[in-house]
Write an enzyme that holds these catalytic residues in place. Structure first.
Site, PDB file in Angstrom:
ATOM      1  N   HIS A   1     -15.171   8.008 -10.989  1.00 46.33           N
ATOM      2  CA  HIS A   1     -15.763   9.064 -11.813  1.00 46.33           C
ATOM      3  C   HIS A   1     -16.569   8.443 -12.948  1.00 46.33           C
ATOM      4  O   HIS A   1     -16.502   7.215 -13.168  1.00 46.33           O
ATOM      5  CB  HIS A   1     -14.675   9.988 -12.378  1.00 46.33           C
TER       6      HIS A   1
HETATM    7  P1  TYD Z   1      -7.966  10.074 -13.976  1.00 51.76           P
HETATM    8  O1  TYD Z   1      -8.719   9.825 -15.241  1.00 51.76           O
HETATM    9  O2  TYD Z   1      -8.719  10.710 -12.846  1.00 51.76           O
HETATM   10  O3  TYD Z   1      -7.332   8.709 -13.443  1.00 51.76           O
HETATM   11  P2  TYD Z   1      -8.023   7.339 -12.997  1.00 51.76           P
HETATM   12  O4  TYD Z   1      -9.432   7.327 -13.484  1.00 51.76           O
HETATM   13  O5  TYD Z   1      -7.205   6.283 -13.644  1.00 51.76           O
HETATM   14  O6  TYD Z   1      -7.936   7.229 -11.524  1.00 51.76           O
HETATM   15  O7  TYD Z   1      -6.679  10.927 -14.327  1.00 51.76           O
HETATM   16  C1  TYD Z   1      -5.671  11.173 -13.362  1.00 51.76           C
HETATM   17  C2  TYD Z   1      -4.939  12.435 -13.784  1.00 51.76           C
HETATM   18  O8  TYD Z   1      -4.302  12.260 -15.032  1.00 51.76           O
HETATM   19  C3  TYD Z   1      -5.834  13.663 -13.882  1.00 51.76           C
HETATM   20  O9  TYD Z   1      -5.135  14.767 -13.349  1.00 51.76           O
HETATM   21  C4  TYD Z   1      -5.989  13.864 -15.364  1.00 51.76           C
HETATM   22  C5  TYD Z   1      -4.737  13.268 -15.955  1.00 51.76           C
HETATM   23  N1  TYD Z   1      -4.963  12.639 -17.276  1.00 51.76           N
HETATM   24  C6  TYD Z   1      -4.479  13.253 -18.410  1.00 51.76           C
HETATM   25  O10 TYD Z   1      -3.845  14.326 -18.355  1.00 51.76           O
HETATM   26  N2  TYD Z   1      -4.696  12.657 -19.629  1.00 51.76           N
HETATM   27  C7  TYD Z   1      -5.385  11.491 -19.742  1.00 51.76           C
HETATM   28  O11 TYD Z   1      -5.571  10.967 -20.867  1.00 51.76           O
HETATM   29  C8  TYD Z   1      -5.901  10.881 -18.553  1.00 51.76           C
HETATM   30  C9  TYD Z   1      -6.682   9.608 -18.616  1.00 51.76           C
HETATM   31  C10 TYD Z   1      -5.664  11.493 -17.340  1.00 51.76           C
END
Ligand code: TYD
Length: 137
Positions: free
Chosen positions: A52
């Protein structure tokens, strides 16, 4: 906003026979005030994270333990980093697509972020990301 705006930051190190110490102060060692810290851990072998971009968020990504790869793209160019030192951080400006993989066993990925979590700040579809105008540098 391009991958040229992203760079490795070498944090201060206090060498000590009892163990080394690194510290990070927002707006001093990184170009934003830290409003959120999160970390990835217990990452299973072969897992991929990221996939993303963020519209407005600035981040610094640190392999606080172990190692992993991070590939960044601005839709035109891409670059891969292998992070394996807890005193290096990779600064990512807004509108950078990132993918993290090749996590070593027991690795921990620490992220310093400029804003609280907001799902509306994410671009999770690469085609949508590519067609979104990137603000001028
Ligand atoms: P995401 O940022 O997509 O993870 P990565 O980039 O590490 O693969 O986040 C995964 C999940 O966690 C998504 O449902 C959102 C949640 N999340 C939070 O609730 N708070 C946060 O600060 C972060 C970074 C993610």
């Amino acid at each position: 906003m391009s991958i040229c705006n992203c760079e490795l930051i070498d944090f201060p190190k206090i060498h000590d026979p009892r163990g080394n110490l690194t510290f990070i102060e927002g707006l001093t060692h990184i170009p934003f005030d830290i409003k959120r810290v999160y970390y990835l851990y217990d990452v299973p072998g072969g897992a991929e994270r990221g996939g993303h971009a963020h519209k407005n968020l600035h981040q610094v990504i640190i392999a606080i333990s172990g190692s992993f790869d991070i590939t960044i793209s601005d839709g035109t160019s891409s670059k891969k980093f292998h992070l394996d030192r807890s005193y290096f951080g990779l600064y990512l400006c807004p509108m950078i697509w990132r993918e993290l993989d090749n996590f070593s066993s027991g690795s921990v990925c620490l992220v310093l972020a400029s804003e609280p979590y907001s799902e509306s700040d994410y671009l999770r579809n690469f085609d949508q990301y590519r067609s979104t105008p990137k603000s001028p540098e």
